[in-house]
Design a protein around this motif. Structure first.
Motif, PDB file in Angstrom:
ATOM      1  N   ALA A   2       0.842  -1.200   0.000  1.00 15.04           N
ATOM      2  CA  ALA A   2       0.000   0.000   0.000  1.00 15.04           C
ATOM      3  C   ALA A   2       0.871   1.242   0.000  1.00 15.04           C
ATOM      4  N   ASP A   3       0.258   2.354  -0.366  1.00 16.15           N
ATOM      5  CA  ASP A   3       0.998   3.615  -0.394  1.00 16.15           C
ATOM      6  C   ASP A   3       1.566   3.942   0.983  1.00 16.15           C
ATOM      7  N   PRO A   4       2.805   4.449   1.057  1.00 16.00           N
ATOM      8  CA  PRO A   4       3.369   4.831   2.348  1.00 16.00           C
ATOM      9  C   PRO A   4       2.605   5.998   2.949  1.00 16.00           C
ATOM     10  N   ILE A   5       2.616   6.055   4.258  1.00 19.03           N
ATOM     11  CA  ILE A   5       1.905   7.112   4.973  1.00 19.03           C
ATOM     12  C   ILE A   5       2.896   8.141   5.498  1.00 19.03           C
ATOM     13  N   GLY A   6       2.540   9.392   5.333  1.00 16.45           N
ATOM     14  CA  GLY A   6       3.307  10.480   5.917  1.00 16.45           C
ATOM     15  C   GLY A   6       2.528  11.067   7.078  1.00 16.45           C
ATOM     16  N   ILE A  14      -1.495  17.262  14.375  1.00 15.80           N
ATOM     17  CA  ILE A  14      -0.754  16.136  13.798  1.00 15.80           C
ATOM     18  C   ILE A  14      -1.621  15.595  12.666  1.00 15.80           C
ATOM     19  N   LYS A  15      -1.058  15.557  11.444  1.00 15.86           N
ATOM     20  CA  LYS A  15      -1.830  15.216  10.245  1.00 15.86           C
ATOM     21  C   LYS A  15      -1.208  14.016   9.564  1.00 15.86           C
ATOM     22  N   ALA A  16      -2.045  13.200   8.947  1.00 14.55           N
ATOM     23  CA  ALA A  16      -1.547  11.995   8.279  1.00 14.55           C
ATOM     24  C   ALA A  16      -2.352  11.707   7.022  1.00 14.55           C
ATOM     25  N   ARG A  30      -6.902  13.296   4.055  1.00 15.89           N
ATOM     26  CA  ARG A  30      -6.012  13.582   5.181  1.00 15.89           C
ATOM     27  C   ARG A  30      -6.795  13.527   6.492  1.00 15.89           C
ATOM     28  N   GLU A  31      -6.174  12.984   7.525  1.00 15.49           N
ATOM     29  CA  GLU A  31      -6.756  12.945   8.863  1.00 15.49           C
ATOM     30  C   GLU A  31      -5.940  13.848   9.788  1.00 15.49           C
ATOM     31  N   ARG A  32      -6.618  14.437  10.774  1.00 12.75           N
ATOM     32  CA  ARG A  32      -5.934  15.374  11.689  1.00 12.75           C
ATOM     33  C   ARG A  32      -6.455  15.224  13.113  1.00 12.75           C
ATOM     34  N   ILE A  33      -5.535  15.326  14.075  1.00 12.13           N
ATOM     35  CA  ILE A  33      -5.869  15.365  15.498  1.00 12.13           C
ATOM     36  C   ILE A  33      -5.023  16.474  16.121  1.00 12.13           C
ATOM     37  N   ASP A  34      -5.602  17.221  17.051  1.00 14.18           N
ATOM     38  CA  ASP A  34      -4.845  18.279  17.717  1.00 14.18           C
ATOM     39  C   ASP A  34      -3.620  17.707  18.423  1.00 14.18           C
ATOM     40  N   THR A  35      -2.527  18.451  18.381  1.00 16.18           N
ATOM     41  CA  THR A  35      -1.325  18.063  19.117  1.00 16.18           C
ATOM     42  C   THR A  35      -1.611  18.148  20.615  1.00 16.18           C
ATOM     43  N   GLU A  53      -4.846   4.159  12.772  1.00 18.42           N
ATOM     44  CA  GLU A  53      -6.017   3.272  12.833  1.00 18.42           C
ATOM     45  C   GLU A  53      -7.102   3.704  11.853  1.00 18.42           C
ATOM     46  N   ARG A  54      -7.084   4.948  11.448  1.00 18.65           N
ATOM     47  CA  ARG A  54      -8.080   5.445  10.494  1.00 18.65           C
ATOM     48  C   ARG A  54      -7.779   4.990   9.064  1.00 18.65           C
ATOM     49  N   PHE A  55      -6.579   4.440   8.872  1.00 19.48           N
ATOM     50  CA  PHE A  55      -6.220   3.859   7.571  1.00 19.48           C
ATOM     51  C   PHE A  55      -6.050   2.356   7.789  1.00 19.48           C
ATOM     52  N   ASP A  56      -7.168   1.689   8.031  1.00 22.50           N
ATOM     53  CA  ASP A  56      -7.113   0.306   8.534  1.00 22.50           C
ATOM     54  C   ASP A  56      -6.616  -0.708   7.516  1.00 22.50           C
ATOM     55  N   ASP A  57      -6.502  -0.323   6.244  1.00 21.48           N
ATOM     56  CA  ASP A  57      -6.010  -1.265   5.243  1.00 21.48           C
ATOM     57  C   ASP A  57      -4.510  -1.077   4.980  1.00 21.48           C
TER      58      ASP A  57
END
Length: 247
Positions: A2-6, A14-16, A30-35, A53-57
């Motif tokens: 699968a594509d690598p995650i940054g 914090i964004k991924a 893109r997913e984001r959670i406050d630092t 966990e939001r990219f479960d595959d």
């Protein structure tokens, strides 16, 4: 694979996202959670695990930006805007244990520079390219023929008796309520210093304020070609994912 995650670790969020390395674009939202308010290594690692966990595959390697110097062995050597507990931490090892997969950490400005070299305005540009990110501080990345020379920290050059970023970062513009013209004058002083010390072939200006490039870029008076970054706020994630793949 699968594509690598940054993952882009910033002072406020914090964004991924997974990145399609053939295009440099996100292959999912893109997913984001406050630092966390106390941004210790363990607290930040837990947030990153929640994001993954939001990219479960996904089982791919992960690239992570750190707002500090990151040695070649993954150990963090500075922490100007994050918890001091990061200093001396093996980020690669800590995060790999928490996330359960291979992790490679990189300085946040270096990640942005790498992204611009792979997919942005610095792509296929020969010679010495200096990528700067204007935000709370001034981040920098040095690229020679597309190869990253890490941890340059050129925002901390002393210019006219001041730490450069204290006078010329976007936070200084906002904190002192500077006009675009006044701020561009300070940027001119900063970039002329880079010209004198490094003789670059190209300077790239990134960071969140680059969305206002039309207000100030034409006012920066230097001899070197200077252009606005194209990846802007995606650069950290894209550069980190590219690093994870290449490592």
């Amino acid at each position: 694979m699968a594509d690598p995650i940054g993952i882009d670790f910033g002072g406020s969020g914090i964004k991924a996202a997974p990145v399609d390395l053939s295009t440099g674009e996100f292959s999912a939202e893109r997913e984001r959670i406050d630092t966390p308010e106390k941004s210790t290594p363990k607290a930040v690692a837990k947030v990153m695990a929640e994001l993954l966990e939001r990219f479960d595959d996904s089982t791919s390697p992960v690239g992570v930006t750190i707002p500090g110097v990151v040695r070649a062995n993954g150990v963090v050597a500075s922490a100007a805007n994050i918890d001091a507990d990061w200093i001396g931490t093996d980020a690669d090892d800590l995060l790999a244990n928490e996330l359960g997969r291979e992790v490679h950490a990189i300085n946040d400005a270096d990640a942005a520079g790498l992204a611009e070299a792979r997919y942005g305005v610095a792509h296929h540009r020969p010679g010495l390219v200096i990528v700067t990110t204007l935000g709370t501080g001034i981040g920098s990345a040095l690229l020679y023929d597309g190869v990253l020379i890490p941890n340059s920290e050129l925002g901390h050059l002393e210019i006219e008796g001041h730490d450069a970023e204290k006078r010329a970062a976007n936070s200084a513009r906002k904190g002192e309520d500077l006009s675009w013209e006044k701020w561009a004058g300070r940027l001119t002083t900063y970039y002329r210093t880079l010209e004198r010390l490094f003789s670059p072939d190209l300077i790239v200006v990134g960071g969140g304020v680059s969305k206002h490039a039309a207000e100030y870029m034409h006012l920066i008076d230097i001899d070197t070609e200077i252009i606005s970054a194209t990846l802007r706020n995606t650069a950290g994630i894209v550069g980190a994912a590219a690093l994870a793949s290449e490592r």
